[in-house]
Scaffold this active site. Structure first.
Site, short mmCIF file in Angstrom:
data_model
loop_
_atom_site.label_atom_id
_atom_site.label_comp_id
_atom_site.label_asym_id
_atom_site.label_seq_id
_atom_site.Cartn_x
_atom_site.Cartn_y
_atom_site.Cartn_z
CG ASP A 148 -2.45 0.95 1.10
OD1 ASP A 148 -2.00 1.43 -0.11
OD2 ASP A 148 -3.00 1.20 1.35
C1 BGC Z 1 -5.00 2.94 0.19
C2 BGC Z 1 -4.99 2.06 -1.61
C3 BGC Z 1 -5.08 2.82 -2.69
C4 BGC Z 1 -3.82 3.34 -2.33
C5 BGC Z 1 -3.50 3.97 -4.01
C6 BGC Z 1 -3.80 4.22 -0.34
O1 BGC Z 1 -3.77 4.83 0.37
O2 BGC Z 1 -5.20 2.40 1.47
O3 BGC Z 1 -6.76 1.78 -1.31
O4 BGC Z 1 -5.47 1.63 -3.66
O5 BGC Z 1 -3.09 4.87 -1.58
O6 BGC Z 1 -4.29 5.52 -3.85
#
Ligand code: BGC
Length: 672
Positions: free
Chosen positions: A236
């Protein structure tokens, strides 16, 4: 080197031969370069991994997310939780396919969806992005989305694993037993792997003290070895991985969105011998495999821009909204409103005229337009006198107008101010109820007009105790997407017969829920939440899991099991006769739960094992067949490190909700 006649460039060669050939041509630096994103901010809305011009490697183009594509204008579907309420995997497959198609049209090749995290507590800020509280239901809905999306792009199922709190998501550790992890927090990810998902995103949080992006048991042992996942895992964003060697050794294949701990640090770790080249090769093999398998390497053409918010996708957004609305209460058959009789309608509340599609965090989608509840009601009742009173604190004069109307429709609920992604949006909810102002509004409107319909918006369960008995009808709309206002009006006027069901328990208060701690860095997750907790503790929730009303009625009879002693490696096949006993066509969500008596381990009294949404004409009778693989009744035997199907007495329960299970049948599992 890498010439036109190279094996890896030949699309007719088997994928594994191409992977091996290309990998053999890459330098260590080139391999490590494939293992991270290029920069923190997206380029043309897309998070990218590097292209390699020398070898013709294109790189990934990743984009969010679960309710539509977060790249310029796109179709805004109802949120995941709403679609979870549809209990309709075929619909979810089509939604996944549409979002996948729009991802391709935007130049993306990896869609950062679906979210299949367990909703453990309704205060979780990202509740709206997932499908519900139950691992079986989550898995079936997530797998359907993946199957659809992967017709066009790679889906990335997230957030692996046990990610259910926002405010402390970068620090919290969920402490859970091996059984709880395996039985409650992982089965839906395993189902995503069985559906062929190409990518998995690791979660920010820790599980039993270890960061998910560095978790050797979760990534290497369970996901890759046990389940046989052969795609790639990406972290993530920004804060998902902390230690270079730990992540690489555990099986984190790509660091996103830029090289913080990978890149030159990873190179140094390999050069110092801390990380073996074999670990790098394994990661790059996975990355290349997915590029070949999904046609990314061979420059599969992206779809035309005309698919974005096309008529077909907008119609699908409407269908998804129609199939997601849950009728929670309908005293004296107040709904549907008869347009011929109900001529004057007061439409009340700030949210009636508000575009309320859900979170503004990573799941944000910007549609070309939004149909608000007021728009929908005005369009679908063109001959009615609609009186918009778009205030949460109506004046005495306005209340008099509400009293004089044939019906009042109050739109209340949550917004991005109440719930959303942590840090970049609202984070976790602070309260389980509506605001005091909204609760007062409902009470005032209902006191003025007994024919009051409450339309409730939001991403998860709301405690309704202070006002529910006063409302004539309550329609749960969730965040219903760009066409939601039409669907709300269609259900209110009876053009659509509601059939969705709660994919989460609506508790009467915090005392019916597990603890929710978004302040400390260590939280305990036991195996009981939602309906499992309610059933085990004997609570009667306000609205149970699986509950939802219809404008017609259904009768269940003649539950029959194909065998009262199915083999361990076989399937429990249950057949039930379902009849539409009302005067309207309608859908019913038939649910099958299984309980085990005399188990040697502690278990929830019943668990959802199968469901089917079926459509019946008035008076029609249908045999509904539900299958449960016996292997899914196993518990995880911690000592033996294996799944065990007990030789025990089981009961299959069938009915319209987790608390209304009129038919039951016993069976035993025997050894083959
Ligand atoms: C979120 C993810 C997301 C990623 C890209 C993160 O902060 O937890 O779900 O896909 O950002 O935007």
């Amino acid at each position: 080197m890498g010439g036109e006649d190279a094996i890896y460039r030949d699309p007719t060669q088997p994928t594994e031969s191409r992977v091996a050939d290309l990998l053999a041509r890459m330098t260590l630096e080139e391999k490590i370069e494939q293992m991270h994103g290029v920069q923190r901010e997206p380029i043309d809305h897309l998070y990218q991994t590097p292209a390699n011009a020398r070898l013709g490697i294109p790189g990934f183009r990743m984009v969010d997310g679960p309710r539509g594509v977060r790249a310029g204008k796109a179709t805004a579907f109802p949120v995941g939780m709403a679609r979870g309420a549809s209990f309709d995997p075929d619909l979810e497959r089509r939604v996944g396919e549409a979002i996948g198609a729009e991802t391709s049209a935007k130049g993306g090749n990896v869609l950062l969806a679906p979210v299949v995290n367990v909703l453990r507590h309704p205060r979780w800020g990202r509740a709206q992005e997932t499908y519900g509280e139950d691992p079986h239901h989550l898995g079936v809905m997530g797998a359907a989305f993946i199957t659809g999306a992967q017709r066009h792009v790679v889906a990335s199922v997230k957030h692996y694993a046990a990610n259910s709190i926002e405010n402390n998501r970068f620090t919290v550790s969920a402490t859970l037993s091996e059984r709880t992890l395996r039985e409650i927090y992982l089965p839906h990810f395993a189902r995503a792997v069985r559906a062929g998902v190409g990518s998995v995103m690791s979660a920010y949080n820790r599980v039993n003290g270890t960061w998910c992006g560095e978790h050797a048991q979760l990534l290497g042992e369970i996901l890759k070895r046990e389940w046989g996942f052969d795609g790639f895992v990406e972290s993530d964003w920004i804060f998902g991985v902390h230690d270079t060697a730990a992540a690489a050794l555990a099986g984190l294949d790509i660091e996103m969105p830029r090289p913080k701990v990978y890149g030159r640090r990873l190179l140094a770790a390999v050069e110092s011998g801390e990380v073996p080249v074999a670990a790098i090769d394994d990661a790059v093999r996975r990355i290349l495999r997915i590029m070949f398998r999904f046609g990314i390497f061979d420059r599969r053409p992206q779809l035309a821009a005309s698919v974005v918010a096309s008529a077909a996708h907008v119609a699908l957004a409407r269908e998804a909204a129609q199939k997601s609305l849950v009728l929670l209460r309908n005293e004296n058959a107040l709904l549907p409103l008869d347009r011929a009789v109900v001529r004057r309608i007061a439409v009340v509340g700030e949210l009636a005229g508000r575009k309320n599609l859900g979170d503004h965090g990573s799941s944000y989608v910007s549609p070309p337009y939004v149909v608000t509840p007021l728009d929908g009601l005005q369009t679908l009742a063109p001959d009615a006198a609609i009186d918009p009173i778009l205030s949460n604190t109506p004046s005495a004069a306005q209340l008099a107008r509400i009293a004089g109307a044939d019906a009042a429709i109050v739109v209340v609920g949550l917004t991005t101010k109440d719930e959303g992604e942590g840090q970049i949006a609202a984070g976790d909810r602070v309260r389980l109820e509506l605001s005091a102002v909204q609760e007062q509004l409902i009470c005032d409107v209902a006191a003025a007009n007994p024919r009051t319909v409450v339309v409730l918006e939001g991403g998860s369960a709301i405690v309704v105790e202070r006002w529910i008995e006063r409302a004539g009808a309550v329609l749960l709309a969730w965040y219903p997407g760009m066409e939601g206002g039409y669907a709300i009006a269609e259900v209110i006027f009876g053009d659509v017969n509601p059939a969705a069901r709660l994919p989460i328990t609506f508790a009467r208060g915090a005392d019916q829920l597990p603890t929710f701690d978004n302040e400390h860095d260590d939280v305990d997750y036991d195996g009981l939440h939602g309906y499992r907790l309610a059933d085990a503790a004997g609570f009667s929730p306000r609205f149970p899991f699986g509950f939802g009303l219809s404008y017609t009625t259904f009768a269940y009879r003649a539950l029959a099991l194909e065998s009262a002693a199915p083999p361990r490696d076989g399937t429990l096949r249950a057949t039930v006769e379902l009849r539409n006993t009302g005067t309207r066509a309608g859908d019913e969500v038939v649910q099958l739960y299984v309980g085990c008596t005399g188990s040697r381990v502690e278990r929830a009294p019943r668990e959802l094992r199968a469901f089917a949404r079926v459509r019946l004409a008035p008076g029609e009778t249908r045999q509904v067949v539900l299958d449960v693989p016996i292997a899914e009744l196993a518990y995880y035997d911690v000592g033996g490190r294996t799944w065990l199907v007990e030789d025990a007495d089981y009961t299959a329960y069938i009915g319209p909700s987790s608390r209304e299970l009129p038919l039951r049948a016993s069976f035993r599992v025997r050894d083959v």
